[in-house]
Design a protein around this motif. Structure first.
Motif, short mmCIF file in Angstrom:
data_model
loop_
_atom_site.label_atom_id
_atom_site.label_comp_id
_atom_site.label_asym_id
_atom_site.label_seq_id
_atom_site.Cartn_x
_atom_site.Cartn_y
_atom_site.Cartn_z
N ALA A 25 -1.47 3.89 7.70
CA ALA A 25 -0.77 2.64 7.37
C ALA A 25 -0.79 1.70 8.57
N LYS A 26 -0.91 0.41 8.27
CA LYS A 26 -0.95 -0.61 9.32
C LYS A 26 0.01 -1.73 8.94
N VAL A 27 1.04 -1.93 9.75
CA VAL A 27 2.04 -2.97 9.49
C VAL A 27 1.52 -4.30 10.02
N THR A 36 2.72 -3.80 4.68
CA THR A 36 2.06 -2.59 5.15
C THR A 36 0.75 -2.42 4.37
N ALA A 81 7.84 -3.15 5.78
CA ALA A 81 7.35 -2.25 6.84
C ALA A 81 7.72 -0.81 6.48
N HIS A 82 6.72 0.05 6.37
CA HIS A 82 6.94 1.43 5.96
C HIS A 82 6.20 2.37 6.91
N GLU A 83 6.89 3.40 7.36
CA GLU A 83 6.30 4.35 8.29
C GLU A 83 5.38 5.33 7.55
#
Length: 466
Positions: A25-27, A36, A81-83
């Motif tokens: 994943a890329k924010v 994201t 935004a997600h980790e």
């Protein structure tokens, strides 16, 4: 790197053959425009044998965020935004709900959307099939975007029906044209034969020869009705002797001349021509009389061989032919001007669905084939759908099966006919609630109780949701 690969089924087994890459994943962006990007969504989905859009949409449903899906440019974005850890947990939930088989826990499943919108998960490893959780929001997206080659939507079903009807209509037109051509050729041959006979009779009358006197030399008293083969042969031989005696004598070859010196020629005198014409007319009448006598005795077959046992003939024919060809053969053997649609349906059911078929494997595919044949027969008669009386006949036929066999899966039979749009839900329910006084009728309704319960529950659920 080994850390970038994980097991689809979970756990730390290094020898598990079901692997997938971890989510990358890329924010991007900031403030209200933060999002994201799932960089390797296509690779993850390929390992799971699912479309990438399903994975991305599932993230949006679970995280309560909007998604952007562009399959051509391989862009899959979830707003916010997600980790990576959160995305992996959501992905494991997707795998459990829409990838793993509930029976064997293997990711060897395919999603199939039927024409009623139900989403089935069919396992290629163990053969288990069941509905997914239709309450999830992703199911609506899957119904609108079914997997390639797995959809049996109403549009495709109508297309398939149209192809079957086109094949039947084309075969009917060719068969009709062939019949007209045969009729025309027979008429022309009869007219030619009549004209030749008239010309022969005129020529004979002009030369003063009476056909009646010559025919009496061949036909015995009483006509053809009292004739037998020996008498006809004897009289024909006598007529030949008389005709040869009356014809002019030909010169005999010399003693020393062999067969090579013989000169053969046809006698063209008026007497010889009249004799030959009389012999031909008499022989034609003799042959005609023999043919009629054989037909009366039953030695000449009038009907097609299939009439001796049409059920066995149709059953044998259906083993290696497709649905349109089988329907065409039924129309050929049982044409509409002689048999009604109900008679044609009865022949199909009694030929292709018997007690031994119910106990054999592949029952559902067998019933699907029968449904296609009946649907094609109805379409050939100008019906857009199967008539109500034919639907009742198919429901009642299950009672006949139960008369010969106790454990008949009536629910399975009617469910397949229902899925194939051959028997409607209202007809099934009316048939079920119509009281039967026979033992087989009561048994058939008992065996169909599971389907009735399913239909009523589905109807109540749709009413409550509306």
């Amino acid at each position: 790197m080994a850390s970038d690969i994980t097991n689809i089924t979970g756990g730390d087994d290094l020898f598990n053959r079901y692997k997938m890459p971890r989510i990358v994943a890329k924010v991007e962006g900031r403030g209200n425009g933060i999002k994201t990007r799932i960089v390797n969504c296509g690779q993850v989905a390929k390992a799971l044998h699912r479309p990438p859009s399903y994975v991305c949409k599932f993230f949006g449903c679970e995280l309560g965020a909007q998604t952007k899906i562009e399959e051509k440019s391989d862009v899959y974005i979830v707003n916010g935004a997600h980790e990576q850890q959160v995305l992996m947990e959501v992905l494991q939930k997707f795998i459990k709900m829409f990838v793993l088989c509930a029976n064997c826990n293997l990711p060897e499943t395919d999603l199939q959307v039927d024409k009623k919108g139900n989403i089935k998960q069919v396992c290629a490893a163990c053969g288990h099939s069941e509905l997914v959780n239709m309450a999830h929001k992703l199911c609506t997206f899957i119904q609108n975007h079914p997997p390639e080659g797995k959809s049996t939507s109403k549009k495709e079903a109508r297309k398939k029906k149209k192809e079957e009807v086109d094949v039947i209509k084309k075969s009917s037109r060719s068969r009709k044209k062939k019949t007209e051509d045969d009729t025309q050729s027979k008429r022309s041959s009869r007219s030619n034969q009549t004209s030749s006979q008239d010309s022969n009779e005129e020529e004979v009358e002009e030369n003063g020869v009476e056909n009646d006197s010559l025919e009496t030399n061949v036909l015995p008293p009483g006509g053809l009705g009292n004739a037998n083969l020996d008498e006809l042969a004897e009289n024909a031989a006598k007529s030949l002797v008389i005709s040869s005696t009356n014809s002019p004598k030909q010169s005999k070859p010399g003693k020393n001349e062999g067969d090579d010196h013989l000169q053969w020629s046809a006698d063209t005198s008026k007497e010889a021509v009249k004799a030959r014409q009389a012999e031909a007319a008499a022989a034609a009448k003799v042959l005609e009389g023999l043919t009629e006598s054989k037909k009366k005795k039953g030695t000449v077959p009038v009907e097609n061989d299939r009439k001796e046992d049409p059920i066995a003939s149709l059953r044998e024919f259906s083993t290696n032919h497709s649905v349109p060809v089988i329907a065409e053969k039924v129309l050929e053997w049982f044409p509409s001007n002689e048999s009604s649609l109900a008679d044609q349906t009865e022949q199909v059911l009694r030929s292709l669905l018997r007690s031994e078929d119910v106990k054999a494997k592949g029952l559902e595919s067998k019933v699907q084939m029968i449904a296609g044949v009946i649907r094609a027969l109805a379409a050939s008669g100008g019906n857009s759908q199967v008539p109500v009386e034919i639907q009742w006949k198919m429901c009642n036929y299950t009672e006949e099966l139960c008369a010969n066999l106790a454990k008949v899966p009536v629910a399975v039979l009617l469910k397949v006919l229902y899925d194939e749009d051959v028997v409607e839900e209202d007809i099934i329910l009316k048939w079920y609630y119509t009281e039967s006084k026979t033992k087989s009728g009561k048994l058939a309704r008992t065996n169909a109780s599971a389907l009735i319960e399913w239909l009523e529950n589905a109807e109540s659920e749709s009413d409550s949701s509306a």
